[in-house]
Design a protein around this motif. Structure first.
Motif, PDB file in Angstrom:
ATOM      1  N   SER A   1      68.061  76.729  31.299  1.00  0.00           N
ATOM      2  CA  SER A   1      66.258  75.933  31.213  1.00  0.00           C
ATOM      3  C   SER A   1      66.717  75.651  33.169  1.00  0.00           C
ATOM      4  O   SER A   1      67.747  75.450  33.909  1.00  0.00           O
ATOM      5  N   LEU A   2      65.616  75.166  33.362  1.00  0.00           N
ATOM      6  CA  LEU A   2      65.754  75.189  35.101  1.00  0.00           C
ATOM      7  C   LEU A   2      65.488  73.432  34.767  1.00  0.00           C
ATOM      8  O   LEU A   2      65.111  72.446  34.273  1.00  0.00           O
ATOM      9  N   ILE A   3      65.991  72.583  36.444  1.00  0.00           N
ATOM     10  CA  ILE A   3      66.694  71.378  36.166  1.00  0.00           C
ATOM     11  C   ILE A   3      65.974  70.962  37.810  1.00  0.00           C
ATOM     12  O   ILE A   3      66.708  71.927  38.889  1.00  0.00           O
ATOM     13  N   TYR A   4      65.360  70.392  38.105  1.00  0.00           N
ATOM     14  CA  TYR A   4      64.684  69.619  39.485  1.00  0.00           C
ATOM     15  C   TYR A   4      65.082  68.562  40.142  1.00  0.00           C
ATOM     16  O   TYR A   4      65.528  67.946  38.993  1.00  0.00           O
ATOM     17  N   ASP A   5      65.348  68.383  41.010  1.00  0.00           N
ATOM     18  CA  ASP A   5      66.225  67.911  41.975  1.00  0.00           C
ATOM     19  C   ASP A   5      64.834  66.795  42.844  1.00  0.00           C
ATOM     20  O   ASP A   5      65.281  67.979  44.174  1.00  0.00           O
ATOM     21  N   LEU A   6      63.641  66.332  42.603  1.00  0.00           N
ATOM     22  CA  LEU A   6      62.832  66.118  43.806  1.00  0.00           C
ATOM     23  C   LEU A   6      63.368  64.979  44.480  1.00  0.00           C
ATOM     24  O   LEU A   6      63.050  63.431  44.256  1.00  0.00           O
ATOM     25  N   GLY A   7      62.621  65.403  45.829  1.00  0.00           N
ATOM     26  CA  GLY A   7      63.356  64.379  46.772  1.00  0.00           C
ATOM     27  C   GLY A   7      64.714  64.049  47.055  1.00  0.00           C
ATOM     28  O   GLY A   7      65.430  63.313  47.052  1.00  0.00           O
ATOM     29  N   CYS A   8      65.376  65.362  47.370  1.00  0.00           N
ATOM     30  CA  CYS A   8      66.460  65.423  47.168  1.00  0.00           C
ATOM     31  C   CYS A   8      68.129  64.462  48.049  1.00  0.00           C
ATOM     32  O   CYS A   8      69.111  64.543  47.366  1.00  0.00           O
ATOM     33  N   SER A   9      66.872  64.732  49.415  1.00  0.00           N
ATOM     34  CA  SER A   9      68.132  63.830  50.492  1.00  0.00           C
ATOM     35  C   SER A   9      68.976  65.554  50.821  1.00  0.00           C
ATOM     36  O   SER A   9      68.601  66.467  50.905  1.00  0.00           O
ATOM     37  N   LEU A  10      70.146  64.083  50.888  1.00  0.00           N
ATOM     38  CA  LEU A  10      71.434  64.956  50.857  1.00  0.00           C
ATOM     39  C   LEU A  10      72.088  65.891  50.000  1.00  0.00           C
ATOM     40  O   LEU A  10      73.223  66.524  49.910  1.00  0.00           O
ATOM     41  N   GLY A  11      71.471  65.362  48.703  1.00  0.00           N
ATOM     42  CA  GLY A  11      72.121  66.331  47.017  1.00  0.00           C
ATOM     43  C   GLY A  11      73.071  65.474  46.986  1.00  0.00           C
ATOM     44  O   GLY A  11      73.626  66.846  45.850  1.00  0.00           O
ATOM     45  N   ALA A  12      73.092  64.474  46.557  1.00  0.00           N
ATOM     46  CA  ALA A  12      74.160  63.686  45.835  1.00  0.00           C
ATOM     47  C   ALA A  12      73.746  63.831  44.537  1.00  0.00           C
ATOM     48  O   ALA A  12      74.806  63.732  43.612  1.00  0.00           O
ATOM     49  N   VAL A  13      72.565  63.866  43.685  1.00  0.00           N
ATOM     50  CA  VAL A  13      72.211  63.783  42.389  1.00  0.00           C
ATOM     51  C   VAL A  13      72.137  65.704  41.796  1.00  0.00           C
ATOM     52  O   VAL A  13      73.055  65.650  41.341  1.00  0.00           O
ATOM     53  N   THR A  14      72.127  66.474  42.889  1.00  0.00           N
ATOM     54  CA  THR A  14      72.349  67.768  42.666  1.00  0.00           C
ATOM     55  C   THR A  14      73.508  68.078  42.428  1.00  0.00           C
ATOM     56  O   THR A  14      74.094  68.059  41.521  1.00  0.00           O
ATOM     57  N   GLN A  15      74.449  67.234  43.608  1.00  0.00           N
ATOM     58  CA  GLN A  15      76.103  67.907  43.449  1.00  0.00           C
ATOM     59  C   GLN A  15      76.298  66.932  41.595  1.00  0.00           C
ATOM     60  O   GLN A  15      77.305  67.731  41.165  1.00  0.00           O
ATOM     61  N   ALA A  16      76.075  66.164  41.557  1.00  0.00           N
ATOM     62  CA  ALA A  16      76.770  65.152  39.861  1.00  0.00           C
ATOM     63  C   ALA A  16      75.700  66.024  39.336  1.00  0.00           C
ATOM     64  O   ALA A  16      76.571  65.833  38.117  1.00  0.00           O
TER      65      ALA A  16
ATOM     66  N   CYS B   1      72.001  77.265  32.810  1.00  0.00           N
ATOM     67  CA  CYS B   1      70.650  76.292  33.847  1.00  0.00           C
ATOM     68  C   CYS B   1      70.856  76.236  35.146  1.00  0.00           C
ATOM     69  O   CYS B   1      72.129  77.382  35.557  1.00  0.00           O
ATOM     70  N   ARG B   2      70.190  75.962  35.877  1.00  0.00           N
ATOM     71  CA  ARG B   2      70.378  76.246  37.407  1.00  0.00           C
ATOM     72  C   ARG B   2      69.015  74.974  37.756  1.00  0.00           C
ATOM     73  O   ARG B   2      68.121  74.580  36.934  1.00  0.00           O
ATOM     74  N   ILE B   3      69.552  74.647  39.484  1.00  0.00           N
ATOM     75  CA  ILE B   3      68.661  73.645  39.954  1.00  0.00           C
ATOM     76  C   ILE B   3      67.824  73.939  41.359  1.00  0.00           C
ATOM     77  O   ILE B   3      67.986  75.090  41.843  1.00  0.00           O
ATOM     78  N   VAL B   4      66.727  73.193  41.101  1.00  0.00           N
ATOM     79  CA  VAL B   4      66.138  73.623  42.237  1.00  0.00           C
ATOM     80  C   VAL B   4      66.044  72.301  42.901  1.00  0.00           C
ATOM     81  O   VAL B   4      65.676  71.398  42.624  1.00  0.00           O
ATOM     82  N   ALA B   5      66.126  72.440  44.405  1.00  0.00           N
ATOM     83  CA  ALA B   5      66.774  70.788  45.061  1.00  0.00           C
ATOM     84  C   ALA B   5      65.429  70.702  45.736  1.00  0.00           C
ATOM     85  O   ALA B   5      65.176  71.290  46.468  1.00  0.00           O
ATOM     86  N   VAL B   6      64.768  69.825  46.130  1.00  0.00           N
ATOM     87  CA  VAL B   6      63.509  69.864  47.083  1.00  0.00           C
ATOM     88  C   VAL B   6      63.254  68.957  47.508  1.00  0.00           C
ATOM     89  O   VAL B   6      63.374  67.680  47.308  1.00  0.00           O
TER      90      VAL B   6
END
Length: 247
Positions: A59-74, A84-89
Motif C-alpha cells: 500500500s501507499l503511505i502519505y506524508d502530507l506537508g512533509c517539510s524536511l521529512g522527519a516523519v517520513t524518515q521515522a 509499502c512505499r511513501i509519497v512525501a509532499v
C-alpha cells in the motif's frame, strides 16, 4: 554536526513579514521546531511506530506537508510491511530540495528502507490514491479553515480498511483560563530553549495570520464530519497534540 541555530527574529524588524517556508526558514528549521514545539521528537518517532501498526501490505503511505521529512524518515525506520512505499509532499520548493537530500543521506546509512518519493505540490490539489496511512504533521493549521474538511474528506475516501490518519497540531482552547495557562507554559518552554522576548514577539506577529489552530473539539468534530469513525488523542504536551483517526 549541530544544525544552524534559529536567529531569524533576534534583531528588531521595522515590519515583520508573514511567515513563509523559504530558504532562510529551511536552513534553521530543525533547530526552530525542536525549540518551539514541545514533544516534537516524541511525536515524530512515534508517528513511525503508529504507521507500522496500520500500514497494509503493498500500500501507499502519505506524508502530507512533509517539510524536511522527519516523519517520513521515522516511518521508513519502523514500517516493515511488504510492498509499502511513501509519497512525501510539500509545497515549499526549498523544503522539498532539502528533504530529498536528507532521505538520500538516510539511504546511505541504512539498508532495506521503504522507498520514498518527495514531490513538490499543493496537497489541496493533489490527486490522492488509495492508501493505508496518512500523516498530517503540523500541516492542517496552515490551511485555510474553510478548506480543511474537504481535505480530510478526500483522505478518508482514499483510506484503505484498517488504515489510519495521524494528525498533529497546535491546539487552542475554548476555555479562556485554560488557553491562557497553556499558552504561558508554551512561552516558558520557548524561553527555556533560549528564545528572547523579542524573538518570541516577532515570531508571533509573523505567524499569527498564517497559522490558525483549532481546538481539540473542533478537530474531533471535523474528523467525524469527514467520515472517520473513531478519533483518539494519543499524545499531548502543553498545547501541542497528535490524534489518530480511524475509518
Amino acid at each position: 554536526m549541530q544544525p544552524p541555530r534559529d536567529t531569524l527574529f533576534d534583531t528588531p524588524l521595522h515590519q515583520v513579514p508573514d511567515f513563509v517556508f523559504n530558504e532562510d526558514v529551511v536552513r534553521v528549521f530543525p533547530d526552530m521546531i525542536k525549540r518551539s514545539v514541545p514533544g516534537y521528537p516524541a511525536i515524530v518517532e512515534n508517528s513511525g511506530v503508529l504507521a507500522a501498526q496500520f500500514a497494509r501490505p503493498d500500500s501507499l503511505i502519505y506524508d502530507l506537508g512533509c517539510s524536511l521529512g522527519a516523519v517520513t524518515q521515522a516511518m521508513r525506520r519502523h514500517v516493515r510491511q511488504h510492498g509499502c512505499r511513501i509519497v512525501a509532499v510539500d509545497n515549499s520548493a526549498a523544503m522539498v530540495e532539502r528533504c530529498r537530500e536528507y532521505l538520500q543521506a538516510q539511504d546511505a546509512m541504512h539498508q532495506e528502507l521503504l522507498p520514498a518519493e518527495v514531490i513538490e505540490a499543493d496537497i489541496l490539489q493533489l490527486q490522492l490514491q488509495p492508501c493505508s496511512v496518512v500523516a498530517l504533521n503540523f500541516t492542517l493549521q496552515f490551511i485555510a479553515p474553510g478548506q480543511r474538511l474537504e481535505l480530510l474528506t478526500r483522505i478518508r475516501q482514499q483510506l484503505l480498511p484498517g488504515g489510519a490518519l495521524i494528525l498533529s497540531e497546535k491546539l487552542r482552547f475554548a476555555d479562556e483560563t485554560e488557553h491562557q495557562l497553556l499558552n504561558e507554559l508554551h512561552l516558558a518552554f520557548k524561553r527555556a530553549n533560549g528564545y528572547s522576548e523579542l524573538e518570541i514577539a516577532q515570531k508571533r506577529r509573523a505567524i499569527e495570520k498564517v497559522m490558525l489552530p483549532d481546538s481539540l473539539e473542533e478537530h474531533r468534530q471535523r474528523l467525524q464530519d469527514a467520515g472517520f469513525g473513531r478519533v483518539h488523542l494519543w499524545f499531548q504536551c502543553i498545547n501541542f497534540a497528535s490524534l489518530i483517526a480511524l475509518p
